[in-house]
Design an enzyme around this catalytic site. Structure first.
Site, PDB file in Angstrom:
ATOM      1  N   ASN A   7       0.437  -0.875  -0.167  1.00  0.00           N
ATOM      2  CA  ASN A   7       0.307  -0.103  -0.342  1.00  0.00           C
ATOM      3  C   ASN A   7       1.205   0.757  -0.463  1.00  0.00           C
ATOM      4  O   ASN A   7       1.670   1.723   1.146  1.00  0.00           O
ATOM      5  CB  ASN A   7      -0.879  -0.045   1.241  1.00  0.00           C
ATOM      6  CG  ASN A   7      -1.464   0.856   1.123  1.00  0.00           C
ATOM      7  OD1 ASN A   7      -1.859   2.182   0.692  1.00  0.00           O
ATOM      8  ND2 ASN A   7      -2.498   1.230   1.899  1.00  0.00           N
ATOM      9  N   ASP A 148     -10.017   0.076  -4.571  1.00  0.00           N
ATOM     10  CA  ASP A 148     -11.328   0.102  -3.383  1.00  0.00           C
ATOM     11  C   ASP A 148     -12.697   0.687  -4.332  1.00  0.00           C
ATOM     12  O   ASP A 148     -13.546   0.375  -3.104  1.00  0.00           O
ATOM     13  CB  ASP A 148     -10.730   2.183  -2.752  1.00  0.00           C
ATOM     14  CG  ASP A 148      -9.681   1.664  -1.594  1.00  0.00           C
ATOM     15  OD1 ASP A 148      -9.063   0.539  -1.987  1.00  0.00           O
ATOM     16  OD2 ASP A 148      -9.354   2.249  -0.889  1.00  0.00           O
ATOM     17  N   GLY A 212     -11.127   7.943   8.536  1.00  0.00           N
ATOM     18  CA  GLY A 212     -12.447   7.603   6.901  1.00  0.00           C
ATOM     19  C   GLY A 212     -13.398   6.664   7.247  1.00  0.00           C
ATOM     20  O   GLY A 212     -13.140   5.956   7.844  1.00  0.00           O
ATOM     21  N   ILE A 332     -12.999   3.070  14.851  1.00  0.00           N
ATOM     22  CA  ILE A 332     -14.080   3.041  15.684  1.00  0.00           C
ATOM     23  C   ILE A 332     -14.948   2.485  15.284  1.00  0.00           C
ATOM     24  O   ILE A 332     -15.685   1.517  16.998  1.00  0.00           O
ATOM     25  CB  ILE A 332     -14.896   4.533  15.099  1.00  0.00           C
ATOM     26  CG1 ILE A 332     -13.431   5.599  15.811  1.00  0.00           C
ATOM     27  CG2 ILE A 332     -15.819   4.762  16.044  1.00  0.00           C
ATOM     28  CD1 ILE A 332     -14.105   6.622  14.405  1.00  0.00           C
ATOM     29  N   GLU A 334     -14.584  -1.201  15.508  1.00  0.00           N
ATOM     30  CA  GLU A 334     -13.792  -2.098  16.489  1.00  0.00           C
ATOM     31  C   GLU A 334     -13.434  -1.994  17.899  1.00  0.00           C
ATOM     32  O   GLU A 334     -13.708  -2.827  18.345  1.00  0.00           O
ATOM     33  CB  GLU A 334     -12.882  -3.041  15.561  1.00  0.00           C
ATOM     34  CG  GLU A 334     -12.966  -3.088  14.202  1.00  0.00           C
ATOM     35  CD  GLU A 334     -11.489  -3.104  13.247  1.00  0.00           C
ATOM     36  OE1 GLU A 334     -10.666  -3.335  14.318  1.00  0.00           O
ATOM     37  OE2 GLU A 334     -11.573  -2.852  12.168  1.00  0.00           O
ATOM     38  N   GLU A 384      -7.861  -5.945   5.201  1.00  0.00           N
ATOM     39  CA  GLU A 384      -8.306  -5.456   3.784  1.00  0.00           C
ATOM     40  C   GLU A 384      -7.247  -5.898   3.384  1.00  0.00           C
ATOM     41  O   GLU A 384      -6.827  -6.560   1.220  1.00  0.00           O
ATOM     42  CB  GLU A 384      -7.775  -3.957   3.184  1.00  0.00           C
ATOM     43  CG  GLU A 384      -9.608  -3.487   3.869  1.00  0.00           C
ATOM     44  CD  GLU A 384      -9.112  -1.680   4.310  1.00  0.00           C
ATOM     45  OE1 GLU A 384      -9.837  -1.081   2.858  1.00  0.00           O
ATOM     46  OE2 GLU A 384      -8.866  -0.926   4.627  1.00  0.00           O
TER      47      GLU A 384
END
EC number: 2.7.2.1
Length: 398
Positions: A7, A148, A212, A332, A334, A384
Site C-alpha cells: 500500500n 477500493d 475515514g 472506531i 471495532e 483489507e
C-alpha cells in the site's frame, strides 16, 4: 504461494507478506517518512521478532528495496531469496468505471489507472509509483491491482448518477464511486459465515468507521449503495472531513471568508468533521474524553457523528427492503464501545437487541446482538490486506 501486499502512500509504504496455503502473515511492516528527514522501516516477522531500521529513504525505489532486503535478512527475514515471492498485490484507491474487479497489471492497465488519477490525485499517483518500482526491482513477478472502488461497481444507475447536467457524467465521469470496497467486501463475507448463511441470501449494512468512514448497503453479496461519492468527502462525518453538506455552503463560505476554491476544499477535507466541530481533535477517543469532561462542542461532534451513521443505516434498510445484519468495523467501529451502544440502542425499530456484555469488547470479532434479536449486529475487524492477497492469488492462478 507467497503474496507480497503493498500500500504505497505519498510518504509511507505498508507491506504484508502472506503464505496463502494457510493465509498466514509471514511478515509485515511499514516504511515511514519517505523523502523526509528521519525516515525508517518498522518490521515484524511471524516469530514475533521486531526491528526498526533508521536510514535515509529518499524515494519509493529505496523504500521498496529496503522491504525486499529486510524480508531476506538473516535474522529478521522470512525468505531465502526474492524469487520465493509469487506475486505482488497493490492497493489502488480509484479504478473509475474502467475496473469492476481486481486485475493483472499490464502497460495498458497502468495507462488506464493514470487516466482516472485525476479522480484521486492524492492517492493514485503514489499507488502507481509502487507499481512502477516493483516492475523495476522485481521483473518477471506478476503484479495485481486491487481497487477500493471496484466492489461498488455493482451499484445500480439510480444510486450512482448525480442529478447534475448528464453531460458532466458523460464527459468527466462525475458519479458516485464509493471507497473502502475491500473492507466492506471482507466484513460482509465474514458476517455471512458467522450467520452460517449464504451471502447471496442476506441483506447486510456494513459500517467502516475510522478517521475515514463509510457505510455500504450489500444485497446478495453485491454493493447496491454506499455513502462516499465521487471522492471520499461525501457521506458520514469523519475525522477531518465534513461528509454530506448543502453544496451552496461552498460559495457562501468563499464569499464570507474570502477564500478561493482550493482553500475551501482544504477546509472541507482537513479542517471539518469531528475536528472542525469539536475544535479538539480528529481522533474520536480524544473527542469522547473531552465530552465526558463537559466540553459541549465535543458532545455536539459525537452527536452529529452517531446521528449520521443511524441515518444511513435507516436509509439503506429502506433501499434494500430490510436488513439481516449490521456490521461495525475499522478503528472506531471495532473499538468504540460507547459509540456502538449509542448507535445500536436507537435501532429498536429494526428488531435490534444489544447484548451489552458482548459489546464490552474491543478489536474482537463478535456478535453483539442478543440471540432473539431480529437483526444481527456484529463487530468484525477488517482485513483489507487479506482481500488483496486473495484476489492476487486468484488472478495469478487463473
Amino acid at each position: 504461494m507467497k503474496i507480497l501486499v503493498l500500500n504505497s502512500g505519498s510518504s509511507s509504504l505498508k507491506y504484508q507478506l502472506f503464505d496463502m496455503e494457510k493465509e498466514t502473515v509471514m511478515a509485515k511492516g511499514v516504511v515511514q517518512r519517505i523523502g523526509i528527514d528521519n525516515s525508517f522501516l518498522e518490521h515484524e516477522n511471524y516469530r514475533g521478532e521486531e526491528t526498526t531500521i533508521e536510514t535515509d529513504i529518499p524515494d519509493h525505489n529505496r523504500g521498496i528495496q529496503l522491504v525486499i532486503d529486510t524480508l531476506q535478512d538473516e535474522k529478521y527475514g522470512v525468505l531465502n531469496n526474492m524469487e520465493e515471492i509469487d506475486a505482488v498485490g497493490h492497493r489502488v484507491v480509484h479504478g473509475g468505471e474502467k475496473f469492476a474487479e481486481s486485475t493483472l497489471i499490464t502497460d495498458e492497465v497502468i495507462k488506464q489507472i493514470e487516466e482516472v488519477s485525476e479522480l484521486a490525485p492524492l492517492h493514485n499517483p503514489h499507488n502507481l509509483t509502487g507499481i512502477r518500482v516493483c516492475s523495476k526491482l522485481m521483473p518477471g513477478i506478476p503484479q495485481v491491482a486491487v481497487f477500493d472502488t471496484a466492489f461498488h461497481q455493482t451499484m445500480p444507475r439510480k444510486a450512482y448518477v448525480y442529478a447534475l447536467p448528464y453531460e458532466y457524467y458523460e464527459k468527466y465521469g462525475i458519479r458516485r464511486y464509493g471507497f473502502h470496497g475491500t473492507s466492506h467486501k471482507y466484513v460482509a463475507e465474514r458476517a455471512a459465515r458467522l450467520m452460517d448463511k449464504p451471502l447471496e441470501e442476506l441483506k447486510i449494512i456494513t459500517c467502516h468507521l475510522g478517521n475515514g468512514a463509510s457505510v455500504a448497503a450489500i444485497d446478495a453479496g453485491k454493493s447496491v449503495d454506499t455513502s462516499m461519492g465521487l471522492t471520499p468527502l461525501e457521506g458520514l462525518v469523519m475525522g477531518t472531513r465534513c461528509g454530506d453538506i448543502d453544496p451552496a455552503i461552498i460559495p457562501f463560505i468563499m464569499d464570507k471568508e474570502n477564500l478561493d476554491i482550493k482553500e475551501v476544499d482544504n477546509v472541507l477535507n482537513k479542517k471539518s468533521g469531528l475536528y472542525g466541530v469539536s475544535g479538539i481533535s480528529n481522533d474520536s477517543r480524544d473527542v469522547e474524553e473531552a465530552s465526558k469532561d463537559g466540553n459541549e462542542r465535543a458532545t455536539i461532534a459525537l452527536e452529529i457523528f452517531k446521528y449520521r451513521v443511524k441515518k444511513y443505516i435507516g436509509a439503506y434498510t429502506a433501499v434494500m427492503g430490510g436488513v439481516d445484519a449490521v456490521v461495525f468495523t475499522a478503528g472506531i467501529g471495532e473499538n468504540a464501545i460507547e459509540m456502538r451502544e449509542s448507535i445500536v440502542e436507537e435501532l429498536g425499530f429494526l428488531g435490534v437487541k444489544l447484548d451489552r456484555d458482548a459489546n464490552n469488547n474491543r478489536g474482537k470479532e463478535i456478535e453483539i446482538s442478543t440471540k432473539d434479536s431480529r437483526t444481527k449486529i456484529f463487530v468484525i475487524p477488517t482485513n483489507e490486506e487479506l482481500v488483496i492477497a486473495r484476489d492476487t492469488a486468484r488472478i495469478v492462478e487463473s
